[in-house]
Scaffold this motif. Structure first.
Motif, PDB file in Angstrom:
ATOM      1  N   SER A 243       0.742  -1.185   0.000  1.00 56.57           N
ATOM      2  CA  SER A 243       0.035  -0.105  -0.028  1.00 56.57           C
ATOM      3  C   SER A 243       0.986   1.265  -0.144  1.00 56.57           C
ATOM      4  O   SER A 243       2.149   1.364   0.192  1.00 56.57           O
ATOM      5  N   PHE A 244       0.135   2.341  -0.175  1.00 51.27           N
ATOM      6  CA  PHE A 244       1.026   3.503  -0.369  1.00 51.27           C
ATOM      7  C   PHE A 244       1.424   4.105   0.841  1.00 51.27           C
ATOM      8  O   PHE A 244       2.263   5.107   1.085  1.00 51.27           O
TER       9      PHE A 244
ATOM     10  N   ASN B  45      -3.414  -1.085   7.048  1.00 48.92           N
ATOM     11  CA  ASN B  45      -2.134  -0.891   6.257  1.00 48.92           C
ATOM     12  C   ASN B  45      -1.185  -0.272   6.859  1.00 48.92           C
ATOM     13  O   ASN B  45       0.123  -0.485   6.856  1.00 48.92           O
TER      14      ASN B  45
ATOM     15  N   PRO C  76      -9.548   7.342  -2.674  1.00 45.28           N
ATOM     16  CA  PRO C  76     -10.242   7.178  -1.508  1.00 45.28           C
ATOM     17  C   PRO C  76      -9.942   7.891  -0.553  1.00 45.28           C
ATOM     18  O   PRO C  76      -8.784   8.514  -0.309  1.00 45.28           O
ATOM     19  N   VAL C  77     -10.839   8.382   0.284  1.00 45.47           N
ATOM     20  CA  VAL C  77     -10.359   9.217   1.623  1.00 45.47           C
ATOM     21  C   VAL C  77     -11.158   8.640   2.830  1.00 45.47           C
ATOM     22  O   VAL C  77     -12.159   8.330   3.026  1.00 45.47           O
TER      23      VAL C  77
ATOM     24  N   ASN D 185      -8.776   8.654   6.420  1.00 45.56           N
ATOM     25  CA  ASN D 185      -8.181   9.769   7.624  1.00 45.56           C
ATOM     26  C   ASN D 185      -7.850  11.118   6.873  1.00 45.56           C
ATOM     27  O   ASN D 185      -7.587  11.952   7.431  1.00 45.56           O
ATOM     28  N   ALA D 186      -7.878  10.959   5.767  1.00 47.45           N
ATOM     29  CA  ALA D 186      -7.615  12.113   4.840  1.00 47.45           C
ATOM     30  C   ALA D 186      -6.230  12.737   4.606  1.00 47.45           C
ATOM     31  O   ALA D 186      -6.082  13.883   4.070  1.00 47.45           O
ATOM     32  N   GLY D 187      -5.236  11.857   5.250  1.00 43.79           N
ATOM     33  CA  GLY D 187      -3.973  12.150   5.059  1.00 43.79           C
ATOM     34  C   GLY D 187      -3.425  12.111   3.491  1.00 43.79           C
ATOM     35  O   GLY D 187      -2.831  13.183   3.114  1.00 43.79           O
ATOM     36  N   ASN D 188      -3.819  11.165   2.904  1.00 41.17           N
ATOM     37  CA  ASN D 188      -3.446  10.914   1.377  1.00 41.17           C
ATOM     38  C   ASN D 188      -3.491  12.069   0.564  1.00 41.17           C
ATOM     39  O   ASN D 188      -2.840  12.661  -0.365  1.00 41.17           O
TER      40      ASN D 188
ATOM     41  N   ALA E 224     -10.424  -0.210   5.053  1.00 44.34           N
ATOM     42  CA  ALA E 224      -9.193   1.175   5.119  1.00 44.34           C
ATOM     43  C   ALA E 224      -9.720   2.458   5.080  1.00 44.34           C
ATOM     44  O   ALA E 224      -9.059   3.312   5.539  1.00 44.34           O
ATOM     45  N   ILE E 225     -11.124   2.646   4.932  1.00 39.06           N
ATOM     46  CA  ILE E 225     -11.682   3.973   5.025  1.00 39.06           C
ATOM     47  C   ILE E 225     -12.735   4.151   5.628  1.00 39.06           C
ATOM     48  O   ILE E 225     -13.765   4.898   5.642  1.00 39.06           O
TER      49      ILE E 225
ATOM     50  N   GLU F 175      -7.395  -3.759  -3.260  1.00 42.53           N
ATOM     51  CA  GLU F 175      -8.498  -3.933  -2.238  1.00 42.53           C
ATOM     52  C   GLU F 175      -9.439  -2.996  -2.184  1.00 42.53           C
ATOM     53  O   GLU F 175      -9.737  -2.000  -3.139  1.00 42.53           O
TER      54      GLU F 175
ATOM     55  N   SER G 216      -9.490   0.877  -2.279  1.00 43.68           N
ATOM     56  CA  SER G 216      -8.761   1.407  -3.580  1.00 43.68           C
ATOM     57  C   SER G 216      -9.774   1.516  -4.631  1.00 43.68           C
ATOM     58  O   SER G 216      -9.845   2.424  -5.309  1.00 43.68           O
TER      59      SER G 216
ATOM     60  N   THR H  98      -4.881   2.497  -4.063  1.00 40.52           N
ATOM     61  CA  THR H  98      -4.066   2.549  -2.912  1.00 40.52           C
ATOM     62  C   THR H  98      -3.746   1.456  -2.349  1.00 40.52           C
ATOM     63  O   THR H  98      -2.474   1.323  -1.620  1.00 40.52           O
TER      64      THR H  98
HETATM   65  C1  LIG Z   1      -4.712   4.344   4.280  1.00 36.65           C
HETATM   66  C2  LIG Z   1      -5.671   3.828   3.277  1.00 36.65           C
HETATM   67  C3  LIG Z   1      -6.678   4.562   2.619  1.00 36.65           C
HETATM   68  C4  LIG Z   1      -6.965   6.065   3.328  1.00 36.65           C
HETATM   69  O1  LIG Z   1      -6.146   6.978   3.093  1.00 36.65           O
HETATM   70  P1  LIG Z   1      -6.160   8.119   4.087  1.00 36.65           P
HETATM   71  O2  LIG Z   1      -5.043   8.808   3.879  1.00 36.65           O
HETATM   72  O3  LIG Z   1      -6.521   7.539   5.486  1.00 36.65           O
HETATM   73  O4  LIG Z   1      -7.195   9.113   3.661  1.00 36.65           O
HETATM   74  C5  LIG Z   1      -7.160   4.106   1.340  1.00 36.65           C
HETATM   75  N1  LIG Z   1      -6.956   3.082   0.982  1.00 36.65           N
HETATM   76  C6  LIG Z   1      -5.927   2.197   1.463  1.00 36.65           C
HETATM   77  C7  LIG Z   1      -5.765   0.832   0.825  1.00 36.65           C
HETATM   78  C8  LIG Z   1      -5.387   2.616   2.651  1.00 36.65           C
HETATM   79  O5  LIG Z   1      -4.531   1.726   3.107  1.00 36.65           O
END
Ligand SMILES: *Cc1c(COP(=O)(O)O)cnc(C)c1O
Ligand SMILES: [Zn+2]
Length: 397
Positions: free
Chosen positions: A96-97, A124, A223-224, A226-229, A286-287, A333, A336, A363
């Motif tokens: 994952s990212f 993740n 996808p959002v 916790n909104a960090g990405n 994950a969201i 997943e 994503s 993601t």
């Molecule tokens: C963490 C995660 C997200 C959400 O990212 P945020 O930064 O929390 O918005 C989406 N998809 C996957 C697979 C993740 O692991």
């Protein structure tokens, strides 16, 4: 480090997660004066852009994260009447990212000389932290919401040697608990409230514009939770824009599950702050988050970029997951697939124009959540090991 609300500034070696003066979120100010020519001929990992990473180069902890595939999706793009690219973040070391953020976050932990790192996680983040902590020789504590973590992620966190604790509560409650522990100085918190995490994840934005030949796409969809990405990617493209590497900026488009949509709800009502969702629910674990810590940054990213937010149902997510797997060969997943589900909806509603150049960030890897994948398919047919039996099945008359 600078507070995004009151502007108060802090040194990079202070161990704080939010503004001491006003409690708001912190962000790292990063303005290196470099030419993009320095990136030429460097290995394709996120450290290709190391001048933009606010850590000591001699201490980098890396598994060669980043440099992920940027796949043109002709079949799906033609079907939707757009030019579609998918950035495949499932190809990172732990799938994952989160690895991008963790590489910078753990490097910072090494710089600070802390012994114990920790996080709350929907899965993740813990898988990634466990791997990077192992590589750096740090003790690792992870809090997971009981029964709500996909199997692959749990296996990773345990196998890399993290101390895994199952919390009777959801992600938001687990995060609140471990944050309190971090504020007591018992561990270094590596959730995305830690601004160094976002510094790593902003490299997704760097790579997208680099992949497109130093051009911004019209839109980035992701996808959002916790909104960090979404905040990080916006920071990345803005930094490259300010550095003069690209001329335009993408419309940041966030997708949430209907049952966990505080950001999409706020955008729908034109609000600058969210209302917390107390019992978030979605198959896309994950969201599955009701109180995103980077909500303010994410709303700023969406409004500043003239972007938007949309919600999708669990059925739409599962359909999109299968569609991407079966028309493009890309396995992701459920969370994503929210980006693809959201794209389809926005095209149908006419909010994404025909011919737009769109990048969807997928993601995490399909194998993160094998149970959901298996449940979405019919079981294999059992047969005798004979040519006759096999022919009957593959060529029934
Ligand atoms: C963490 C995660 C997200 C959400 O990212 P945020 O930064 O929390 O918005 C989406 N998809 C996957 C697979 C993740 O692991
Ligand atoms: Zn402040």
């Amino acid at each position: 480090m600078k507070c995004i609300t009151c502007g108060e500034q802090y040194g990079l070696d202070e161990i704080i997660y939010t503004c001491i003066k006003c409690g708001s979120t912190l962000e790292i100010v990063c303005r290196p004066d470099v030419s993009k020519d320095i990136f030429n001929c460097r290995k394709s990992t996120m450290w290709k852009y190391k001048e933009f990473m606010p850590v000591d180069e001699s201490k980098i902890v890396s598994l060669e994260e980043g440099g992920t595939p940027f796949c043109k999706c002709q079949n799906l793009g033609d079907k939707l009447g757009i030019e579609l690219y998918v950035k495949v973040e499932g190809s990172n070391p732990t799938g994952s990212f989160k690895d991008r953020g963790m590489s910078v976050g753990i490097t910072k932990a090494v710089e600070l000389g802390v012994n114990t790192v920790g996080c709350a996680s929907t899965g993740n983040t813990s898988a990634s932290l466990a791997a990077y902590a192992a590589r750096a020789g740090k003790r690792c504590i992870v809090l997971l919401p009981s029964g709500k973590v996909a199997l692959g992620k749990l296996a990773q966190a345990m196998f890399h040697g993290a101390e895994v604790l199952s919390v009777n509560g959801n992600f938001d409650e687990a995060l609140e608990t471990i944050t309190a522990l971090a504020l007591e100085g018992q561990l270094y918190l590596l959730n995305s409230v830690n601004p160094f995490r976002l510094e790593g994840q902003k490299s997704i934005g760097f790579e997208v514009v680099d992949d497109l030949g130093w051009k911004s796409p019209d839109r980035i969809i992701l996808p959002v939770g916790n909104a960090g990405n979404i905040s990080a990617i916006w920071k990345g493209v803005k930094e490259f824009h300010e550095a003069g590497f690209i001329e335009d900026l993408p419309m940041m488009t966030g997708i949430q599950a209907v049952g966990a949509a505080p950001i999409a709800n706020a955008v729908r009502n034109g609000k600058n702050s969210i209302e917390i969702v107390t019992n978030p629910e979605t198959i896309a674990t994950a969201i599955r988050i009701g109180a995103p810590v980077s909500a303010q940054k994410a709303l700023r990213a969406i409004y500043e970029s003239n972007g938007m937010a949309e919600t999708v149902t669990d059925d739409e997510i599962l359909d999109a997951q299968k569609l991407l797997a079966r028309t493009e060969g890309i396995g992701v997943e459920p969370a994503s697939a929210a980006s693809i589900a959201g794209l389809i909806k926005l095209v149908e509603n006419g909010e994404v124009d025909k011919g737009e150049q769109v990048v969807c960030i997928v993601t995490g890897h399909l194998l993160k959540d094998p149970n959901t994948a298996i449940n979405a398919c019919v079981e294999p047919v059992e047969i005798e090991a004979s040519v006759e039996a096999l022919s009957k099945i593959i060529n029934p008359r």
